[in-house]
Motif scaffolding. Structure first.
Motif, PDB file in Angstrom:
ATOM      1  N   GLU A 205       0.807  -1.221   0.000  1.00  0.00           N
ATOM      2  CA  GLU A 205       0.000   0.000   0.000  1.00  0.00           C
ATOM      3  C   GLU A 205       0.842   1.273   0.000  1.00  0.00           C
ATOM      4  O   GLU A 205       0.568   2.205   0.758  1.00  0.00           O
ATOM      5  CB  GLU A 205      -0.956   0.017   1.188  1.00  0.00           C
ATOM      6  N   GLY A 206       1.877   1.278  -0.851  1.00  0.00           N
ATOM      7  CA  GLY A 206       2.625   2.525  -0.965  1.00  0.00           C
ATOM      8  C   GLY A 206       3.864   2.403  -1.822  1.00  0.00           C
ATOM      9  O   GLY A 206       4.223   1.306  -2.274  1.00  0.00           O
ATOM     10  N   TYR A 207       4.498   3.541  -2.055  1.00  0.00           N
ATOM     11  CA  TYR A 207       5.776   3.542  -2.774  1.00  0.00           C
ATOM     12  C   TYR A 207       6.576   4.762  -2.308  1.00  0.00           C
ATOM     13  O   TYR A 207       6.011   5.772  -1.876  1.00  0.00           O
ATOM     14  CB  TYR A 207       5.574   3.549  -4.302  1.00  0.00           C
ATOM     15  N   ALA A 208       7.911   4.609  -2.402  1.00  0.00           N
ATOM     16  CA  ALA A 208       8.809   5.662  -1.929  1.00  0.00           C
ATOM     17  C   ALA A 208       9.766   6.027  -3.047  1.00  0.00           C
ATOM     18  O   ALA A 208      10.280   5.147  -3.743  1.00  0.00           O
ATOM     19  CB  ALA A 208       9.602   5.161  -0.721  1.00  0.00           C
ATOM     20  N   GLY A 209      10.013   7.330  -3.221  1.00  0.00           N
ATOM     21  CA  GLY A 209      10.988   7.794  -4.209  1.00  0.00           C
ATOM     22  C   GLY A 209      12.206   8.310  -3.475  1.00  0.00           C
ATOM     23  O   GLY A 209      12.096   8.904  -2.389  1.00  0.00           O
ATOM     24  N   ASN A 228      -1.899   1.742   6.892  1.00  0.00           N
ATOM     25  CA  ASN A 228      -0.531   1.379   7.301  1.00  0.00           C
ATOM     26  C   ASN A 228      -0.115   2.124   8.569  1.00  0.00           C
ATOM     27  O   ASN A 228       0.524   1.555   9.459  1.00  0.00           O
ATOM     28  CB  ASN A 228       0.469   1.701   6.175  1.00  0.00           C
ATOM     29  N   LEU A 229      -0.479   3.396   8.630  1.00  0.00           N
ATOM     30  CA  LEU A 229      -0.082   4.202   9.798  1.00  0.00           C
ATOM     31  C   LEU A 229      -0.824   3.710  11.047  1.00  0.00           C
ATOM     32  O   LEU A 229      -0.227   3.579  12.126  1.00  0.00           O
ATOM     33  CB  LEU A 229      -0.375   5.682   9.537  1.00  0.00           C
ATOM     34  N   GLY A 355      -1.625  -3.423  -4.844  1.00  0.00           N
ATOM     35  CA  GLY A 355      -1.439  -4.566  -3.946  1.00  0.00           C
ATOM     36  C   GLY A 355      -0.114  -5.254  -4.197  1.00  0.00           C
ATOM     37  O   GLY A 355       0.465  -5.113  -5.268  1.00  0.00           O
ATOM     38  N   PRO A 356       0.393  -5.986  -3.217  1.00  0.00           N
ATOM     39  CA  PRO A 356       1.716  -6.603  -3.349  1.00  0.00           C
ATOM     40  C   PRO A 356       1.805  -7.594  -4.508  1.00  0.00           C
ATOM     41  O   PRO A 356       2.813  -7.622  -5.217  1.00  0.00           O
ATOM     42  CB  PRO A 356       1.927  -7.305  -2.006  1.00  0.00           C
ATOM     43  N   VAL A 357       0.740  -8.379  -4.731  1.00  0.00           N
ATOM     44  CA  VAL A 357       0.821  -9.410  -5.778  1.00  0.00           C
ATOM     45  C   VAL A 357       0.900  -8.746  -7.147  1.00  0.00           C
ATOM     46  O   VAL A 357       1.753  -9.059  -7.978  1.00  0.00           O
ATOM     47  CB  VAL A 357      -0.401 -10.360  -5.691  1.00  0.00           C
TER      48      VAL A 357
END
Ligand SMILES: Cc1cc2nc3c(=O)[nH]c(=O)nc-3n(C[C@H](O)[C@H](O)[C@H](O)COP(=O)(O)OP(=O)(O)OC[C@H]3O[C@@H](n4cnc5c(N)ncnc54)[C@H](O)[C@@H]3O)c2cc1C
Length: 386
Positions: A205-209, A228-229, A355-357
């Motif tokens: 449920e997220g991504y980081a740059g 998530n938080l 989603g992760p999959v």
């Protein structure tokens, strides 16, 4: 609500009011001042300040910023030419960036444009805009500031960013729909991280740059959800430890970097819902007109490009060459033509990394299909303008 009419509260003033001094507001103010107009920007915060933003700017903005006399080369930004992507499990792909971009903190970039605007005679009013209303009888906007002052102007641009109490006043539909997204930004030092790459790391449920900015610093910025938080007891540090660090590449970054702020910058309620570029006779520019998912790294370029679309039309309106209905119709059309597809593709791409999959599948397939990566980048970026 508009404050009670009290003519003693009216500030004498500019013909153009720009509500919000981020990139869209500063660029449009610079452009219109350069065309000889009297412009005032109303901004609630004092420069310089930090904002949640990935701080990677697509090079498509360079010809325009140079034309405005604001070449960001003066800030010695990082030149970014390569892209890396990882799935939540740490599978990676790499690609060159066809157009590339530069990395510089908003702290520096906004301050730089603010100084340029001051030098061109733009007036700055440091106050919060409480309300704006169009008065058809006088063909003017009335802008009420939270401190009780009021402003009148024939042309007002809404450049106040992704979400503001003003959106509620304007009854914009997205404001009443809750959005699950929040954004977090750190500045880091991480010895050995290449200065010419932007990396995007997915997690549940997220991504980081992460990419370089000025000096030897890096910007590390991510988008995730309240879920998530909450699951981490409301603690950003615990969420980074429990959720982000499941991606082994993020675990390395978090473990080996030095944090440069005591606390990260955090914002919530980030909405990607469609908006209108013209609302109640206000020309909306930048995130106030529509926010592209940060995954695309193109929001700042769109904010600056929006200024380049609005300024020549606003100029003709102010010179009496274009009536208000024609101004609004021309801006709305130009805006949709330039950004409509980019925003739709951005929303679709963000869905792929939900989603992760699915994220594993997408990264797993794209690593064998480099042409598709470059096509997606072209679809979510524009050409150089200026
Ligand atoms: C997590 C995240 C990462 C991102 N990463 C990138 C990236 O790497 N590259 C990229 O190109 N884009 C990125 N973006 C998008 C980018 O930050 C925005 O698109 C860009 O800042 C839009 O500029 P703007 O001028 O429209 O709004 P802003 O820069 O937000 O400026 C709006 C201004 O209006 C002021 N304001 C608001 N309300 C009022 C009021 N009532 N009265 C007075 N002033 C007011 C605010 O104080 C602010 O200064 C990211 C966004 C997020 C959320």
């Amino acid at each position: 609500m508009i404050l009670p009419d009290n003519s003693s509260n009216y500030l004498p003033g500019a013909r153009v009011l720009v509500l919000g001094g981020g990139l869209a507001g500063l660029a449009v103010a610079l452009d219109l001042a350069g065309r000889g107009h009297q412009v005032a920007v109303v901004e609630r915060r004092r420069y310089p300040f930090h904002r949640v933003c990935g701080e990677y700017v697509s090079n498509e903005v360079l010809p325009y910023l140079r034309r405005l006399g604001a070449d960001p080369a003066a800030l010695a930004p990082a030149a970014i030419r390569r892209f890396g992507l990882s799935s939540p499990a740490g599978r990676t792909l790499a690609s060159p960036l066809d157009m590339g971009g530069f990395g510089v903190s908003r702290y520096q970039l906004d301050e730089f444009l603010y100084q340029k605007a001051l030098a061109k005679g733009v007036e700055f009013i440091f106050a919060t805009v409480a309300d704006v209303a169009f008065d058809a009888a006088t063909d003017q906007h009335r802008v009420a500031l939270a401190d009780g002052r009021q402003l009148l102007a024939p042309l007002v641009l809404g450049t106040y960013g992704k979400r503001s109490a003003l959106d509620r006043q304007l009854a914009r539909p997205f404001f009443s729909q809750r959005s699950p997204y929040l954004g977090v930004k750190h500045h880091l030092r991480l010895p050995g991280f290449a200065r010419d790459v932007i990396e995007l790391h997915n997690f549940r449920e997220g991504y980081a740059g992460i990419s370089a900015i000025e000096d030897d610093k890096l910007c590390f910025c991510y988008l995730t959800t309240r879920t998530n938080l909450k699951a981490a007891g409301g603690s950003i540090a615990a969420m980074e430890h429990k959720v982000l660090a499941r991606n082994p590449l993020l675990a390395d970054i978090l473990r080996n970097s030095e944090r440069l702020y005591a606390q990260p910058e955090v914002i919530n309620e980030i909405s990607f819902a469609p908006k209108q570029p013209v609302e109640q006779h206000l020309l909306m520019v930048g995130d106030a007109a529509g926010l592209i998912t940060p995954l695309c790294g193109n929001g700042m370029a769109m904010a600056i490009h929006g200024a380049a679309l609005a300024a020549p039309l606003a100029d003709r309106f102010l010179r009496g060459e274009l009536p208000r209905p024609a101004l609004e119709a021309a801006y709305g059309r130009a805006w949709q033509r330039q950004f409509g597809t980019r925003l739709r593709v951005g929303r679709a791409v963000q869905g792929l990394f939900g989603g992760p999959v699915l994220s594993e599948l997408v990264v797993g397939s794209l690593r064998y299909w480099p042409a598709a990566v470059r096509t997606l980048m072209r679809q979510t970026h524009g050409a150089e303008f200026g």
